[in-house]
Design a protein around this motif. Structure first.
Motif, short mmCIF file in Angstrom:
data_model
loop_
_atom_site.label_atom_id
_atom_site.label_comp_id
_atom_site.label_asym_id
_atom_site.label_seq_id
_atom_site.Cartn_x
_atom_site.Cartn_y
_atom_site.Cartn_z
N LEU A 376 22.58 78.58 11.84
CA LEU A 376 21.85 77.44 12.41
C LEU A 376 22.63 76.15 12.21
O LEU A 376 22.24 75.23 11.49
CB LEU A 376 20.46 77.36 11.77
CG LEU A 376 19.57 78.58 12.02
CD1 LEU A 376 18.19 78.40 11.42
CD2 LEU A 376 19.46 78.87 13.51
N THR A 377 23.77 76.10 12.90
CA THR A 377 24.63 74.92 12.93
C THR A 377 24.58 74.36 14.34
O THR A 377 24.96 75.04 15.30
CB THR A 377 26.07 75.28 12.56
OG1 THR A 377 26.09 75.84 11.23
CG2 THR A 377 26.97 74.05 12.62
N PHE A 378 24.10 73.13 14.48
CA PHE A 378 23.90 72.59 15.83
C PHE A 378 23.77 71.07 15.77
O PHE A 378 23.66 70.47 14.70
CB PHE A 378 22.65 73.19 16.47
CG PHE A 378 21.39 73.01 15.67
CD1 PHE A 378 20.61 71.87 15.81
CD2 PHE A 378 20.97 73.99 14.78
CE1 PHE A 378 19.45 71.70 15.08
CE2 PHE A 378 19.80 73.83 14.04
CZ PHE A 378 19.05 72.68 14.19
N SER A 379 23.75 70.46 16.96
CA SER A 379 23.54 69.02 17.07
C SER A 379 22.29 68.75 17.91
O SER A 379 21.90 69.57 18.75
CB SER A 379 24.75 68.34 17.71
OG SER A 379 24.93 68.78 19.04
N ARG A 397 15.61 65.84 7.80
CA ARG A 397 14.64 66.77 7.21
C ARG A 397 15.15 68.21 7.26
O ARG A 397 15.01 68.97 6.30
CB ARG A 397 13.30 66.67 7.96
CG ARG A 397 12.67 65.30 7.96
CD ARG A 397 12.32 64.82 6.57
NE ARG A 397 11.34 65.67 5.92
CZ ARG A 397 10.94 65.52 4.67
NH1 ARG A 397 11.49 64.58 3.91
NH2 ARG A 397 10.02 66.32 4.16
N LEU A 398 15.75 68.59 8.36
CA LEU A 398 16.25 69.96 8.50
C LEU A 398 17.38 70.24 7.52
O LEU A 398 17.49 71.36 6.98
CB LEU A 398 16.72 70.21 9.92
CG LEU A 398 15.62 70.32 10.98
CD1 LEU A 398 16.21 70.26 12.38
CD2 LEU A 398 14.82 71.62 10.79
N ASN A 399 18.23 69.25 7.28
CA ASN A 399 19.37 69.46 6.37
C ASN A 399 18.93 69.63 4.91
O ASN A 399 19.74 69.99 4.06
CB ASN A 399 20.36 68.29 6.50
CG ASN A 399 21.19 68.40 7.75
OD1 ASN A 399 21.48 69.50 8.24
ND2 ASN A 399 21.59 67.27 8.31
N VAL A 406 22.83 70.27 10.55
CA VAL A 406 22.43 69.57 11.78
C VAL A 406 23.10 68.20 11.86
O VAL A 406 23.12 67.45 10.87
CB VAL A 406 20.90 69.41 11.84
CG1 VAL A 406 20.48 68.82 13.20
CG2 VAL A 406 20.21 70.74 11.60
N THR A 407 23.62 67.87 13.03
CA THR A 407 24.17 66.54 13.30
C THR A 407 23.46 65.96 14.52
O THR A 407 22.69 66.64 15.19
CB THR A 407 25.68 66.60 13.57
OG1 THR A 407 25.92 67.50 14.67
CG2 THR A 407 26.44 67.08 12.34
N VAL A 408 23.76 64.68 14.81
CA VAL A 408 23.15 63.98 15.95
C VAL A 408 24.24 63.49 16.87
O VAL A 408 25.23 62.89 16.43
CB VAL A 408 22.27 62.80 15.49
CG1 VAL A 408 21.75 62.01 16.69
CG2 VAL A 408 21.11 63.30 14.63
N ASP A 409 24.08 63.75 18.16
CA ASP A 409 25.03 63.31 19.19
C ASP A 409 24.32 62.30 20.08
O ASP A 409 23.38 62.65 20.81
CB ASP A 409 25.49 64.52 20.01
CG ASP A 409 26.49 64.14 21.10
OD1 ASP A 409 27.11 63.06 20.98
OD2 ASP A 409 26.65 64.92 22.05
#
Length: 537
Positions: A376-379, A397-399, A406-409
């Motif tokens: 579950l590695t995603f942006s 929260r997910l991390n 999780v990252t943000v794009d």
């Protein structure tokens, strides 16, 4: 199947049915006064200009290129240029005619429909808006070379022009909600003369039969300026001399810009306290409560969300109550989404809800994904403003949950159409931000059918397609309700998208603006010919 009533609406200041109005303001419920604010045309005087702030860059004025018919994206200015054949009255949940007179199935199988248009309606270039013009537009939508996002709604459909005002439509699959499909995605018709003359460049210089015509279009500034169509088909309308649609460049100052009088109308305040701030600043506010809510879309054409374990892990790992408390300080707007349908909806069933907050269940789904070699590695892709704030909070929260990375794009609103709708280049996206509705048809078809017009997730389920097709072919209302409930139940189980907070339908507007009457379910479309001021400076 929704009943159809021809003719224009008689606007009033009283609330209607359809699940949009609640008489109490407790627990964040919009009251009846807010739900009907600004709707009446009583006291309107002719003249004046309205500047509308919208969310999406203006990339084409061709209705065949339309992706989303919402007021704040493309629907607002397209309705102003083209008017619409039919629309859904959000209060009565009935399909009504504007350019159209009637749209009815020949029998209960709903496989063949007769459409009648009003006599004497012309495009702004003088070309008659007749059955042949509608046929020409729909054939163009069907043409693969057009690459219309609406083409799936007419797949396999054939047309027979009976006379100038009448066309018979034969569907490839029976559909008792076809009138709603026309109203919410196929009602903007261009002049066939203008289309033929302009060819591929038609979207640059459009000609419709709407209440306004194009005066100027500044592409770089995302500003579209329209002027009154003196030959509009309804006497006494439009009331305004001008209307402009402008893409917001600074989302943090939208409400302040309206209060200052720089703009007069929007359906998106971009901040969690926009409605509260607008009320405090003396603006007109119309607020309603549809079903559905703010949602995230999972791209099921790539890992990790091509696996249901990833989507369910995501859902179990987040607490909608905590999200609502963290992201919104508004008592009116900060309501966690508990069930897909609101309690006052005829479709309500308390058991139809997304997977709840449950860290143990999340851990089990994470383990299932690991067993499938699906980390579950995603942006999360988001645009500036509320979407970005939401994405950053969810990622944080997910991390904190084992198994998530999780990252943000962040992309601009101008980039959103290409990135999300055309290229589908995302894992999760928070744009367009919500899946709200009063009636499931036809939005559930657009969102969840494998060939849906706005199915940007790539979700494809034979079971879902079958359930939708059953719901569409059910003419008896009680059976229709049960059929659409089963569609919603599978939505909650498969989680192609995930809702977390109620998404109120609202408009913010100048206190002297009237005729703000939303149509087409919760798409927030306005019939701009009815807009006008009760006072002018």
């Amino acid at each position: 199947m929704a009943a159809l009533t021809a003719g224009a609406l008689t606007l009033s200041a009283c609330g209607g049915s359809g699940g949009g109005v609640d008489d109490g303001a407790a627990n964040g419920e919009p009251d009846a006064e807010l739900a009907t604010a600004g709707m009446s045309e009583e006291g309107i005087i002719d003249g004046g200009e309205v500047k509308v702030l919208i969310t999406q860059g203006i990339f084409s004025l061709d209705p065949a290129r339309m992706q989303t018919p919402n007021f704040g994206s493309q629907g607002g200015f397209l309705q102003a240029i083209y008017d619409t054949l039919f629309y859904v009255d959000s209060d009565t949940n009935t399909v009504m005619g504007s350019i159209g007179e009637a749209l009815e199935p020949k029998d209960d199988t709903c496989g063949v429909w007769d459409m009648t248009l009003k006599d004497g309606v012309d495009f702004a270039d003088g070309t008659p808006l007749d059955a042949a013009a509608v046929e020409a537009h729909w054939l163009r939508v069907q043409d693969p070379d057009t690459a219309s996002p609406q083409a799936t709604k007419l797949e396999g459909v054939t047309f027979e022009v009976v006379d100038d005002q009448t066309m018979t439509i034969t569907l490839d699959q029976n559909n008792c909600d076809f009138d709603r499909t026309v109203a919410t995605g196929l009602g903007f018709v261009p002049s066939p003369t203008a289309v033929e003359e302009a060819g591929e460049e038609y979207g640059d210089d459009p000609v419709g039969a709407g209440p306004f015509t194009v005066d100027s279009w500044n592409r770089s500034a995302n500003e579209l300026h329209l002027v009154k169509n003196e030959t509009f088909h309804t006497e006494g309308q439009p009331h305004l001399d001008k209307i402009s649609f402008i893409t917001a460049s600074n989302t943090a100052t939208v409400v302040d810009s309206l209060i200052a009088g720089e703009y007069q109308l929007t359906d998106n305040g971009w901040t969690s306290t926009a409605v509260d701030d607008a009320l405090a600043g003396g603006l007109g506010v119309q607020l309603r409560r549809p079903s559905g809510g703010f949602s995230l879309q999972f791209n099921q054409q790539k890992a990790p969300f091509d696996k249901v374990c990833a989507r369910r892990a995501f859902s179990h790992a987040l607490d909608p109550v905590a999200i609502s408390e963290a992201l919104s300080q508004s008592e009116l707007m900060s309501v966690p989404l508990e069930t897909i349908f609101t309690e006052d909806s005829e479709f309500y069933d308390e058991t139809i809800a997304f997977p709840g907050y449950d860290l143990e269940a999340a851990a089990e789904e994470v383990k299932e994904c690991e067993d499938q070699d699906n980390p579950l590695t995603f942006s999360i892709t988001a645009s500036p403003g509320n979407d970005q704030t939401t994405a950053e909070y969810l990622a944080s929260r997910l991390n904190e949950v084992e198994g998530f990375d999780v990252t943000v794009d962040v992309i601009t609103y101008e980039e959103a159409y290409t990135t999300i709708f055309q290229n589908r280049d995302f894992n999760i996206n928070a744009y367009p931000g919500g899946q709200r509705f009063y009636d499931p048809a036809p939005l559930f078809v657009d969102w969840f059918h494998s060939e849906g017009a706005t199915n940007i997730t790539g979700y494809a389920s034979e079971e879902m397609d079958s359930l939708i097709e059953t719901a569409q072919t059910t003419p008896v209302e009680t059976e229709r309700v049960a059929a659409w409930q089963e569609v919603a139940r599978l939505w909650a189980e498969d989680v192609p998208t995930w809702g977390y907070m109620e998404n109120r339908q609202y408009f913010l507007f100048d206190e002297d603006l009237a005729g703000v009457y939303p149509v087409n379910d919760a798409q927030n479309l306005l019939l701009t010919q009815g807009l006008g001021y009760t006072e002018l400076d």
